[in-house]
Write an enzyme that holds these catalytic residues in place. Structure first.
Site, PDB file in Angstrom:
ATOM      1  N   ASP A  79      21.021 -26.006  -0.965  1.00 53.06           N
ATOM      2  CA  ASP A  79      20.487 -25.032  -0.009  1.00 53.06           C
ATOM      3  C   ASP A  79      20.672 -23.616  -0.550  1.00 53.06           C
ATOM      4  O   ASP A  79      21.790 -23.148  -0.722  1.00 53.06           O
ATOM      5  CB  ASP A  79      21.217 -25.194   1.324  1.00 53.06           C
ATOM      6  N   HIS A  86      17.399 -26.297   2.284  1.00 52.59           N
ATOM      7  CA  HIS A  86      17.317 -25.708   3.614  1.00 52.59           C
ATOM      8  C   HIS A  86      16.366 -26.439   4.567  1.00 52.59           C
ATOM      9  O   HIS A  86      16.704 -26.698   5.715  1.00 52.59           O
ATOM     10  CB  HIS A  86      16.892 -24.245   3.477  1.00 52.59           C
ATOM     11  N   SER A 120      19.716 -22.748  10.659  1.00 51.10           N
ATOM     12  CA  SER A 120      19.480 -21.468   9.997  1.00 51.10           C
ATOM     13  C   SER A 120      19.799 -20.296  10.922  1.00 51.10           C
ATOM     14  O   SER A 120      20.915 -20.200  11.415  1.00 51.10           O
ATOM     15  CB  SER A 120      18.028 -21.425   9.504  1.00 51.10           C
TER      16      SER A 120
END
Ligand code: NAG
Ligand code: NAG
Ligand code: NAG
Ligand code: NAG
Length: 292
Positions: free
Chosen positions: A234, A267, A63
């Site tokens: 995601d 995610h 991320s």
């Protein structure tokens, strides 16, 4: 030597030690965006580890940690100290981000830049930010009852509820409001650029140009071994945005870029998914072994 960096957008520098700022006033302490992570933070960590171990570093970002790595490597900050890089749920272009809270927050941040900059620390558990977040939660389509889902999309494939609960005890943590504004700009503008001071004359003051300089991902050394893994579900690292990122890496040396697509991953699955060891980490370890 392996270095891991990153996590969710709202993750700041909030270990107990790093928020104890003895010399700076709060507005100075929190006066940073991810540009400072790219220019100062990550290079300092690399220098420290390299200095202690004398070994080149295998980097793993998730991320925000991918954004910082990609931008920092493209600026050449780690020259000579980096051995290979793994990017999980890569974040660089954010125009297609679909997470409801993210989209609404991005609009709000760009719109309310002046009022929000009054609060330097963006603490999701603090009073002002709670009021702000609650106001976002009233937007249609935003379900804040399930905060993890509101932030990252539905991670309904592979999460262990008790792991997710441990995670939510510690996250999200404080970040700089300026960092949130910078992310909002990244969502809005669709390019990877330095922080926009909002006025041409201010940008000239900081950069000598009236628009913020771009990070050029194509400048990442073409022979750097890269392993990139992204998920079909995601909501932060959207498939279309990853395609755009890969397009910027099209000059990468053949054989130095490995891409993994996991159809049912969202995610948080990359860090908490019960199948992450089998599906992701075993490949990562193999990748490192191949690039000793
Ligand atoms: C934040 O730092 C920049 C320099 O990086 C400076 O120009 C600006 O005035 C600072 N802002 C605040 C609110 O202290
Ligand atoms: C680490 O830094 C110290 C002081 O800055 C220096 O004396 C030492 O030689 C460095 N070690 C390595 C392995 O670079
Ligand atoms: C879920 O996490 C708990 C606590 O860490 C653990 O005891 C349990 O075995 C995990 N379940 C699965 C299916 O991995
Ligand atoms: C980015 O860098 C590549 C070379 O690595 C160059 O061809 C391209 O023109 C640059 N793009 C921009 C927008 O500067």
């Amino acid at each position: 030597m392996v270095l891991m960096y990153g996590l969710l957008t709202l993750e700041g520098q909030d270990s107990a030690e790093s928020t104890l700022h003895s010399t700076l006033a709060s507005r100075d302490f929190w006066n940073w965006s991810w540009d400072e992570l790219v220019t100062y933070d990550l290079p300092a960590v690399f220098d420290f580890v390299f200095n202690q171990t004398g070994q080149k570093i295998h980097y793993i970002g998730h991320s925000q940690g991918t954004l910082i790595g990609l931008a920092s490597f493209s600026e050449g900050h780690q020259a000579g100290k980096l051995k290979s890089a793994v990017f999980l749920s890569p974040i660089a272009y954010l125009s297609h981000m679909t997470t409801a809270l993210g989209v609404v927050a991005a609009k709000a941040f760009v719109g309310e830049i002046t009022t929000l900059l009054g609060i330097a620390e963006f603490n999701p558990k603090g009073k002002e930010v709670t009021v702000f977040l609650n106001s976002l939660c009233n937007y249609p389509g935003v379900d804040c009852y399930d905060l993890l889902n509101a932030l990252t999309g539905s991670n309904n494939c592979c999460l262990n509820l008790s792991t997710a609960n441990i995670f939510l005890k510690n996250e999200p943590q404080s970040t700089a409001t300026k960092n949130m504004v910078h992310f909002a700009q990244t969502v809005r503008d669709g390019v990877l650029a330095k922080y926009n001071y909002g006025r041409p004359d201010y940008n000239v003051m900081h950069y000598g140009e009236d628009t913020p300089p771009l990070y050029n991902i194509s400048n990442i050394p073409h022979d750097l071994p890269i392993f990139m893994s992204y998920g079909g579900l995601d909501a932060l690292s959207d498939v279309q945005d990853v395609q755009l990122l890969l397009d910027h890496l099209k000059f990468h040396d053949v054989g130095k870029l490995t891409v993994q697509y996991i159809k049912n991953y969202a995610h948080a699955d990359f860090i908490m998914g019960i199948s992450a060891k089998d599906i992701v980490y075993n490949q990562v370890v193999q990748f490192f072994k191949n690039h000793q």
